[in-house]
Design an enzyme around this catalytic site. Structure first.
Site, PDB file in Angstrom:
ATOM      1  N   HIS A   1     -24.123  82.698  33.909  1.00 50.84           N
ATOM      2  CA  HIS A   1     -25.379  83.119  33.287  1.00 50.84           C
ATOM      3  C   HIS A   1     -25.157  84.355  32.429  1.00 50.84           C
ATOM      4  CE1 HIS A   1     -26.213  86.684  35.845  1.00 50.84           C
ATOM      5  NE2 HIS A   1     -25.715  85.971  36.840  1.00 50.84           N
TER       6      HIS A   1
ATOM      7  N   CYS B   1     -21.616  85.489  40.833  1.00 54.33           N
ATOM      8  CA  CYS B   1     -21.784  84.725  39.597  1.00 54.33           C
ATOM      9  C   CYS B   1     -20.795  85.161  38.521  1.00 54.33           C
ATOM     10  CB  CYS B   1     -23.209  84.875  39.067  1.00 54.33           C
ATOM     11  SG  CYS B   1     -24.435  84.013  40.085  1.00 54.33           S
TER      12      CYS B   1
END
Length: 290
Positions: free
Chosen positions: A244, A260
């Site tokens: 992301h 992440c």
């Protein structure tokens, strides 16, 4: 008696009406230091004092004398002197400071290519500065002023050292993550379709796991429940971990994600366009310190 008192009151009333009841007036202002305060309002005459009272009847006012002011003299203005320029230390181009990693950055940019002509000699030039600025703007290194500092050298080193052949590639698109160098790229049919770029993965205690996975969910803007933040261009590949767009300054290495793979906005959009549910993800190495 009544007429005299009435006349006295009438004179007082006229005086109040003409000259005002107060002798000073204040206006809130700020001085040069920024502190607040009340400053007296200056009168309109040159000296700043109020007008003199009228003399009493029957008395002759004492004559006033004005002392002559001494003539004012102006000190001669000194001509500015120029500082001598030391021989052997050429001035860098205007707005282009030279950093302590000049030669390293020149060497890495020459290896990467695509940012302009650089001369690997450890000395800043107009061409070097232009290339360094392009590199800094591309990877959001702040400030993008052309200075070859530690962050610029570190990012350039990691990108120049990335071996794209290490990523296992299938017939379709594969997203590749090098945790050791903190870089990301994309392959398709044995060819690089997205050149290596920078990332920031899980910090200590939230290490991003290595292995081979597949994108199993996508959303252009996903909400993170535990951390209460939006995750633009979200592509999940294991558990609650995915790619992301970063929500903080990517090059702050003292922090990291909660597992992440953080991306710069341009790279997050590019990977969104390349990926889909089922896209292969190959994560290799390990982030230092995790």
């Amino acid at each position: 008696m009544v007429s005299a008192r009435f006349g006295t009151r009438l004179v007082a009333l006229v005086a109040v009406t003409l000259f005002g009841a107060g002798a000073c007036a204040f206006d809130p202002q700020k001085d040069q230091s920024g502190a607040g305060g009340l400053a007296p309002v200056e009168a309109e005459n040159a000296t700043g004092a109020s007008a003199p009272p009228a003399p009493d009847q029957g008395k002759t006012p004492a004559p006033t004398t004005t002392k002559p002011r001494p003539p004012t003299t102006t000190a001669p203005t000194k001509k500015p002197t120029r500082r001598p320029v030391r021989a052997g230390s050429p001035k860098p181009p205007s707005g282009c400071p030279q950093g302590d990693r000049q030669r390293d950055v020149e060497r890495y940019l020459a290896r990467l290519g695509g940012f302009g002509t650089v001369t690997v000699d450890g000395r800043q030039s107009a061409a070097d500065c232009a290339a360094i600025k392009r590199f800094q703007r591309r990877y959001d290194i702040r400030p993008a002023e052309g200075r070859a500092g530690p962050t610029t050298a570190d990012v350039a080193r990691r990108l120049a050292s990335t071996d794209t052949d290490k990523c296992a590639d299938g017939s379709g698109t594969t997203f590749c993550v090098d945790l050791t160098l903190q870089t990301v790229w994309a392959m398709r049919g044995g060819k690089v379709v997205m050149a290596p770029t920078v990332t920031r993965t899980g910090m200590s205690g939230f290490r991003t796991p290595s292995g081979t996975y597949k994108v199993n969910f996508r959303n252009t803007k996903e909400w993170s429940d535990p951390y209460e933040v939006w995750l633009p261009y979200w592509q999940r590949f294991i558990g609650g971990i995915g790619f992301h767009q970063t929500t903080t300054y990517l090059h702050n290495k003292s922090i990291g994600s909660h597992g992440c793979v953080n991306l710069l906005p341009t790279d997050a959009r590019r990977m969104w366009d390349l990926g889909k549910v089922g896209t292969r993800v190959h994560v290799l190495g390990r982030r230092p310190g995790t």
